[in-house]
Design an enzyme around this catalytic site. Structure first.
Site, short mmCIF file in Angstrom:
data_model
loop_
_atom_site.label_atom_id
_atom_site.label_comp_id
_atom_site.label_asym_id
_atom_site.label_seq_id
_atom_site.Cartn_x
_atom_site.Cartn_y
_atom_site.Cartn_z
N GLU A 18 -1.93 -8.85 4.50
CA GLU A 18 -1.89 -9.12 6.01
C GLU A 18 -3.12 -9.22 6.71
OE1 GLU A 18 -1.30 -4.50 6.12
OE2 GLU A 18 -0.98 -6.18 4.73
N CYS A 65 0.95 -1.02 -0.08
CA CYS A 65 0.05 -0.12 0.11
C CYS A 65 0.95 1.43 0.04
CB CYS A 65 -0.99 0.17 1.44
SG CYS A 65 -2.34 1.22 0.91
N HIS A 110 -3.79 -5.11 1.12
CA HIS A 110 -3.23 -5.65 2.31
C HIS A 110 -3.12 -7.03 2.42
CE1 HIS A 110 -2.63 -1.72 4.12
NE2 HIS A 110 -3.39 -1.24 3.41
#
Length: 505
Positions: free
Chosen positions: A166, A77, A164
């Site tokens: 994660e 990002c 993202h």
């Protein structure tokens, strides 16, 4: 060294990056975005997201040297913006911000974005996007709103992604991190057995024949530290359990008995009068924390003066304590001081031993199991170092402590009775600084209000309020109001972290 360094630009998801990598068996460490590292210390680099925009005047920018280390780099990002600016890309406001779920379309088969990622959902959270590719980069994947969702420069071993991986909403996030670790050639040797062996060896070397005072609270963290030290240095460990007057109901008796079963010798010191005297009239939560931290140290200094050869003080400081207290999160502000971290006096005469400083809470529990600590003890809910002082909003008094203890033990009992204890991260009562009107036995009352806080979490860095069954809520409220004189109203906290913290102060 076999580690991945995560450069933090202030994203709320940075800790999740480290967790995902650790879960794949590789040690990951979070450092501020401007930290200086050596090539020999790192296998790969991840650049986190950020609430900032790259074109802001005060945007956090890392040192250029990280792109010259020759190790793989993954920008996420905002990390993509950092990479793009460095290599001549053009970033502009997206006009239409992209938040939430998107479908990834793979344009080019790649070591990072393999075929299994194609057509899967990814999680977007950005207001800027790349409009011109940086020099030497090519497109790997796109979404409907992001033509450059994944880019790479294979020669320089740099990958950047707009979404993202994660967060759990990205379906193939784990696979993406797994692929990146393969690119880095990272060994999958991060587990609790290896951590335990390494910690035992390190502490033996560092401590030698000196004695160590270990502050024991009865919580999981300090208990694991004590057992780990006992395994490392045996009789040179001096375990000290200080009753600060801010403990839960029957806690001293429970702790002393538990450590006897664990084979750790513990000295009991009742310093409750000293703590409560120093806290008299104090309502500010930060001041409470600092007073408690200083008083703990004073108590330990008195103990050390009675002994010889004591050079070290051991504490159960965890990674979230460090992150939230001393702001290693790049530009992010500290959330609160922690009595183990931000509250220590500068003239501390002990050398600190913090063997859990690199671990998250669930990792500590895994370590405890590796050390042979029984599941009942390991599974205890977290309890803050400042104790009930930060669950009483306002000044601390003996009467208020007694009210809260009696309410809190009911919460614990009912959560246990419902069979939900192991499903939730924490469950506790908070005494509010207000009175409310009630009717009890046909008489008007004007008594205290208690808030009930129950959350679910993995590591305490983020948490959701727990949807407690109405029957359990009803049992808790009825018992508190009927059994605890001085409380006539119970409310339920439905705030998540962020924006709220788990504790109220």
């Amino acid at each position: 060294m076999n580690r991945i360094v995560v450069f933090d630009f202030g994203s709320q998801y940075t800790q999740l990056i480290a967790r995902r990598i650790r879960d794949l068996g590789v040690y990951a460490e979070i450092v501020p975005y401007n930290e200086k590292i050596d090539k020999e210390d790192v296998s790969g680099i991840v650049l986190s997201g950020s609430p900032s925009s790259i074109y802001e005047s005060n945007a956090p920018i890392p040192n250029d040297y990280i792109f010259d280390l020759g190790v793989p780099v993954l920008g996420i990002c905002y990390g993509m913006q950092v990479v793009s600016k460095k290599f001549g890309g053009v970033i502009k406001s997206a006009g239409k911000k992209e938040y939430g779920r998107a479908v990834i379309n793979v344009d080019l088969q790649d070591e990072l974005i393999t075929e299994q990622v194609d057509k899967s959902y990814v999680w977007m959270s950005h207001g800027d996007k790349l409009e011109k590719l940086p020099n030497g980069f090519e497109v790997v994947a796109h979404t409907d709103n992001s033509p450059f969702a994944v880019i790479r420069n294979r020669q320089k071993r740099i990958w950047s992604i707009q979404f993202h991986p994660e967060v759990v909403h990205t379906q193939k996030g784990k696979e993406i991190f797994d692929n990146f670790l393969n690119i880095c050639g990272a060994k999958r040797d991060w587990d609790m057995e290896n951590f335990m062996k390494h910690s035992v060896d390190e502490m033996r070397k560092k401590i030698g024949n000196k004695k160590v005072l270990c502050a024991i609270s009865g919580g999981v963290d300090s208990s694991v530290v004590a057992v780990l030290l006992n395994k490392s240095i045996g009789d040179n460990l001096i375990g000290v359990f200080v009753n600060n007057g801010l403990l839960r109901k029957n806690e001293p008796e429970y702790v002393i008995d538990s450590f006897k079963k664990l084979g750790v010798d513990v000295r009991y010191i009742d310093a409750s009068d000293m703590f409560l005297e120093r806290l008299r009239g104090v309502a500010d939560p930060e001041e409470k924390r600092k007073i408690i931290g200083h008083t703990f140290i004073d108590v330990f200094k008195d103990i050390a003066n009675e002994l010889s050869g004591v050079e070290f003080l051991a504490q159960g400081t965890l990674y979230p304590d460090v992150i939230e207290s001393v702001s290693v999160k790049g530009p992010s502000a500290a959330i609160k001081s922690h009595h183990n971290v931000g509250g220590l006096p500068k003239n501390l005469n002990f050398k600190l031993i913090e063997p859990l400083r690199e671990l998250f809470k669930d990792e500590v529990r895994k370590l405890g199991r590796e050390l042979g600590i029984n599941e009942e003890f390991i599974g205890r809910h977290p309890f803050p170092g400042p104790g009930l002082a930060i669950r009483i909003i306002g000044e601390i008094t003996k009467d208020r402590l007694e009210l809260l203890r009696n309410a809190d033990v009911i919460v614990q009992q009912e959560i246990q009775n419902s069979g939900l204890y192991n499903d939730v991260w924490q469950a506790f009562a908070v005494l509010l600084p207000i009175n409310s009107v009630g009717v009890m036995g046909d008489k008007r009352t004007y008594s205290r209000v208690v808030a009930i806080r129950v959350v679910e979490s993995i590591d305490g860095m983020t948490a959701d309020w727990y949807k407690l069954p109405y029957e359990v809520m009803n049992n808790i409220a009825n018992r508190i109001i009927n059994e605890v004189e001085g409380i006539n109203r119970v409310v339920y906290d439905i705030s998540s972290k962020p924006p709220a913290t788990i504790e109220w102060e």
